[in-house]
Scaffold this active site. Structure first.
Site, mmCIF file in Angstrom:
data_model
loop_
_atom_site.group_PDB
_atom_site.id
_atom_site.type_symbol
_atom_site.label_atom_id
_atom_site.label_comp_id
_atom_site.label_asym_id
_atom_site.label_seq_id
_atom_site.Cartn_x
_atom_site.Cartn_y
_atom_site.Cartn_z
ATOM 1 N N PHE A 73 49.830 -21.793 -7.114
ATOM 2 C CA PHE A 73 50.154 -22.914 -8.006
ATOM 3 C C PHE A 73 50.117 -22.526 -9.475
ATOM 4 O O PHE A 73 50.783 -23.163 -10.290
ATOM 5 C CB PHE A 73 49.255 -24.126 -7.723
ATOM 6 C CG PHE A 73 47.797 -23.797 -7.563
ATOM 7 C CD1 PHE A 73 46.980 -23.584 -8.658
ATOM 8 C CD2 PHE A 73 47.248 -23.707 -6.294
ATOM 9 C CE1 PHE A 73 45.641 -23.285 -8.507
ATOM 10 C CE2 PHE A 73 45.906 -23.412 -6.120
ATOM 11 C CZ PHE A 73 45.098 -23.205 -7.230
ATOM 12 N N CYS A 76 53.628 -21.661 -10.986
ATOM 13 C CA CYS A 76 54.664 -22.681 -11.212
ATOM 14 C C CYS A 76 54.161 -23.918 -11.956
ATOM 15 O O CYS A 76 54.969 -24.759 -12.352
ATOM 16 C CB CYS A 76 55.295 -23.085 -9.876
ATOM 17 S SG CYS A 76 54.121 -23.639 -8.634
ATOM 18 N N HIS A 77 52.871 -24.062 -12.163
ATOM 19 C CA HIS A 77 52.310 -25.272 -12.778
ATOM 20 C C HIS A 77 51.342 -24.864 -13.876
ATOM 21 O O HIS A 77 50.137 -24.776 -13.623
ATOM 22 C CB HIS A 77 51.599 -26.092 -11.709
ATOM 23 C CG HIS A 77 51.201 -27.463 -12.152
ATOM 24 N ND1 HIS A 77 49.987 -27.730 -12.725
ATOM 25 C CD2 HIS A 77 51.847 -28.641 -12.082
ATOM 26 C CE1 HIS A 77 49.894 -29.022 -12.978
ATOM 27 N NE2 HIS A 77 51.010 -29.596 -12.598
ATOM 28 N N PHE A 78 51.684 -24.580 -14.987
ATOM 29 C CA PHE A 78 52.984 -24.542 -15.651
ATOM 30 C C PHE A 78 53.208 -23.132 -16.158
ATOM 31 O O PHE A 78 52.251 -22.519 -16.627
ATOM 32 C CB PHE A 78 52.997 -25.515 -16.826
ATOM 33 C CG PHE A 78 52.800 -26.945 -16.447
ATOM 34 C CD1 PHE A 78 53.873 -27.723 -16.039
ATOM 35 C CD2 PHE A 78 51.536 -27.517 -16.481
ATOM 36 C CE1 PHE A 78 53.699 -29.063 -15.704
ATOM 37 C CE2 PHE A 78 51.359 -28.857 -16.137
ATOM 38 C CZ PHE A 78 52.439 -29.629 -15.745
ATOM 39 N N VAL A 83 47.659 -24.269 -14.808
ATOM 40 C CA VAL A 83 46.555 -25.162 -14.464
ATOM 41 C C VAL A 83 46.743 -25.600 -13.012
ATOM 42 O O VAL A 83 47.874 -25.798 -12.559
ATOM 43 C CB VAL A 83 46.489 -26.373 -15.432
ATOM 44 C CG1 VAL A 83 47.740 -27.215 -15.368
ATOM 45 C CG2 VAL A 83 45.260 -27.208 -15.191
#
Length: 184
Positions: A73, A76-78, A83
Site C-alpha cells: 500500500f 500506491c497510497h500516495f 501512508v
C-alpha cells in the site's frame, strides 16, 4: 455453539503461519471463519487472545503488523507521500473480531457489518516499525446470525493513531443454512 476445542486446539497466541492456515479455511474447520489471504491479511501475529479479558470482560485480542517500507500500500497510497490507508487499519480490526468469533466457537463465514464511529488521530508511515491492534469484545450474539461487537484501538510504535467504536462482524453458517447476513 461449539467449543473452541471442537475444531482446533485453542492457544493464547498465533503465528503468521497459523494466520495463513486460517486464510486457507483450514483452522476452524470447513465453512467456518477464515482470514483473508495476503496482501489483504493485515496482521503478522496474534499475541494475546482471551474469552474473558478486555475492558468489558467479554474477550480481548491483540494483533500485530510489522511495518516495512516495501508493503504494497505504500507504493500506491500516495506516491511521494506514503501512508497506510486508514481503512486497512479498520479492516484489520474487523479481521481480528471475526477471528475471535471463530476462535471462541461460533460457526460460519465472517463479514464486516459496520462500525459506529472511527477516529484517525495519526498516520502509519514506512519509517515506523510496529502496528499493534487492541480489540475489546463488547457483546456477542449467537444464533441464526453470530454477531460480535467490539471496540478497537490501533497503535504505531506505541502512539495511539486510530479508534473504532462498535465494530460489527457477523458469521453466517454457510453449511447449516443458519441465516443470511444483512445486505451491506
Amino acid at each position: 455453539m461449539q467449543g473452541p476445542h471442537d475444531f482446533h486446539t485453542p492457544k493464547s497466541s498465533y503465528s503468521k503461519e497459523d494466520l495463513l492456515e486460517s486464510g486457507k479455511g483450514g483452522y476452524f474447520g470447513p465453512g467456518n471463519a477464515q482470514l483473508p489471504a495476503p496482501p489483504m491479511l493485515m496482521m503478522d501475529r496474534i499475541t494475546e487472545i482471551s474469552l474473558d479479558g478486555g475492558a468489558f470482560g467479554k474477550g480481548h485480542v491483540v494483533g500485530e503488523l510489522d511495518i516495512t517500507p516495501d508493503l504494497w500500500f505504500f507504493q500506491c497510497h500516495f506516491p511521494g507521500d506514503p501512508v497506510m490507508p486508514g481503512c486497512l487499519g479498520l479492516d484489520a480490526m474487523w479481521q481480528i473480531v471475526g477471528y475471535w468469533l471463530g476462535w471462541s466457537g461460533s460457526p460460519g463465514k465472517g463479514r464486516a457489518l459496520g462500525v459506529g464511529e472511527v477516529k484517525f488521530t495519526g498516520e502509519i508511515t514506512p519509517d515506523k516499525k510496529l502496528v499493534r491492534y487492541e480489540i475489546d469484545i463488547k457483546r456477542v450474539r449467537r444464533g441464526k446470525l453470530n454477531l460480535g461487537i467490539a471496540d478497537g484501538r490501533v497503535y504505531v510504535d506505541g502512539e495511539h493513531v486510530y479508534t473504532a467504536i462498535d465494530m460489527k462482524v457477523g458469521l453466517k453458517n454457510v453449511l447449516g443454512g443458519a441465516g443470511d447476513l444483512p445486505a451491506s
